[in-house]
Design a protein around this motif. Structure first.
Motif, mmCIF file in Angstrom:
data_model
loop_
_atom_site.group_PDB
_atom_site.id
_atom_site.type_symbol
_atom_site.label_atom_id
_atom_site.label_comp_id
_atom_site.label_asym_id
_atom_site.label_seq_id
_atom_site.Cartn_x
_atom_site.Cartn_y
_atom_site.Cartn_z
ATOM 1 N N UNK A 196 3.484 47.889 6.547
ATOM 2 C CA UNK A 196 3.832 46.468 6.507
ATOM 3 C C UNK A 196 4.973 46.203 7.473
ATOM 4 N N UNK A 197 4.836 45.142 8.246
ATOM 5 C CA UNK A 197 5.909 44.749 9.153
ATOM 6 C C UNK A 197 6.243 43.284 8.937
ATOM 7 N N UNK A 198 7.524 43.002 8.966
ATOM 8 C CA UNK A 198 7.979 41.628 8.903
ATOM 9 C C UNK A 198 7.494 40.871 10.143
ATOM 10 N N UNK A 199 7.069 39.626 9.943
ATOM 11 C CA UNK A 199 6.552 38.823 11.061
ATOM 12 C C UNK A 199 7.583 38.718 12.179
ATOM 13 N N UNK A 204 9.266 40.062 17.575
ATOM 14 C CA UNK A 204 10.344 40.552 18.440
ATOM 15 C C UNK A 204 9.900 41.792 19.217
ATOM 16 N N UNK A 205 9.266 42.741 18.510
ATOM 17 C CA UNK A 205 8.828 43.963 19.176
ATOM 18 C C UNK A 205 7.774 43.665 20.232
ATOM 19 N N UNK A 207 7.480 40.836 21.889
ATOM 20 C CA UNK A 207 8.164 40.183 23.002
ATOM 21 C C UNK A 207 8.891 41.200 23.868
ATOM 22 N N UNK A 208 9.556 42.167 23.210
ATOM 23 C CA UNK A 208 10.246 43.213 23.967
ATOM 24 C C UNK A 208 9.249 44.046 24.753
ATOM 25 N N UNK A 209 8.108 44.344 24.124
ATOM 26 C CA UNK A 209 7.073 45.109 24.823
ATOM 27 C C UNK A 209 6.539 44.326 26.009
ATOM 28 N N UNK A 210 6.360 43.013 25.810
ATOM 29 C CA UNK A 210 5.866 42.176 26.905
ATOM 30 C C UNK A 210 6.876 42.117 28.045
ATOM 31 N N UNK A 211 8.167 42.017 27.679
ATOM 32 C CA UNK A 211 9.203 42.013 28.705
ATOM 33 C C UNK A 211 9.233 43.344 29.456
ATOM 34 N N UNK A 212 9.053 44.445 28.723
ATOM 35 C CA UNK A 212 9.032 45.758 29.359
ATOM 36 C C UNK A 212 7.857 45.864 30.325
ATOM 37 N N UNK A 213 6.696 45.374 29.899
ATOM 38 C CA UNK A 213 5.521 45.392 30.779
ATOM 39 C C UNK A 213 5.772 44.529 32.009
#
Length: 273
Positions: A196-199, A204-205, A207-213
């Motif tokens: 389970x992950x909080x929305x 956030x994760x 978005x960070x992954x998208x920024x890293x890409x």
């Protein structure tokens, strides 16, 4: 959201909406098979009709990521209800007239998603008086084929729901035996392949992954441009070197020719003197 609505938010999930991350069983570091947004809503649609204790529960799910993400939207919902007048809870529908359950997630069967959702409903149902009747669940033909029949039956049986089968050999069709909510058995531990992950954390994760890409793409673009300039400069250097080589060859040839001509002329002069 008003204060009146807040009291309907259940406490059986970490929040009204979570992301359920699904991985292969026995491979917790394996690829993510699916990411489902699971949203929960509880309400009383009959409160204005003088039935304040009635409840309807909706668990909706939508696949938003993972290797099973496709152009075809994979979504659905599990529904339940409590009828105070009939003192009965349904584990399969918003009404007591619907007695079947359908989990439509092709390719994701057997990963514990249905158990996770039904367990939430069972926990919800157990909040009502212990002698509340559980509405009959019917097993219909064509719901499951082959090994899926056994899996479907085990799915219900793990929650303490027993069936009278029309044919004890095939165990394909039948209906659940009368029971009350106190006989329901929640699954104490969900599958270890579910997380389970909080929305907010999930977004956030991502978005960070998208920024890293995006940064990697920008670096790659800059690197390509640097290599293009280097290649252009190297080509120009080779062309200059080639032209200089040709020039030296021409000069050398001219000198040789001049020397040869001078030698011929000298020989000619000596011959006629």
């Amino acid at each position: 959201m008003t204060a009146e609505n807040i009291r309907f938010v259940p406490q059986l999930l970490p929040s009204p909406a979570i992301v359920l991350v699904v991985r292969p069983r026995g491979d917790l570091n394996g690829e993510v098979l699916a990411e489902l947004v699971v949203q929960r809503f509880e309400a009383n649609p009959f409160e204005e009709r003088g039935r304040p204790d009635n409840r309807q529960l909706t668990l909706s799910y939508l696949v938003v990521g993972g290797s099973h993400l496709s152009s075809r939207v994979l979504k659905g919902q599990f529904n339940a209800c409590y009828d105070s007048g009939m003192k009965t809870v349904s584990l399969t529908s918003h009404t007591l007239s619907v007695d079947v359950l359908d989990l439509t997630l092709p390719g994701l069967e057997g990963h514990g998603i249905g158990t996770y959702l039904m367990n939430t409903i069972v926990l919800w149902a157990r909040q009502f008086p212990p002698d509340t009747d559980v509405n009959t669940i019917k097993l219909r033909p064509g719901q499951a084929i082959g090994d899926n029949k056994a899996r479907r039956n085990r799915f219900y049986e793990q929650f303490g729901i027993e069936f009278d089968y029309d044919d004890p050999m095939t165990r394909e069709t039948g209906k659940s035996r009368p029971m009350v909510v106190s006989g329901l058995r929640p699954v104490e531990k969900s599958s270890d392949n579910l997380e389970e992950q909080n929305i907010a954390r999930y977004v956030r994760e991502r978005n960070l992954a998208a920024e890293d890409v995006e940064q990697r793409a920008l670096y790659a673009e800059q690197e390509v441009e640097r290599l293009r300039r280097t290649l252009k400069e190297e080509r120009a250097r080779l062309e200059r070197r080639h032209r200089n080589s040709l020039r030296r060859v021409v000069v050398r040839s001219s000198v040789v020719t001049a020397v040869a001509c001078a030698a011929v002329a000298l020989v000619t002069v000596k011959t006629f003197t």
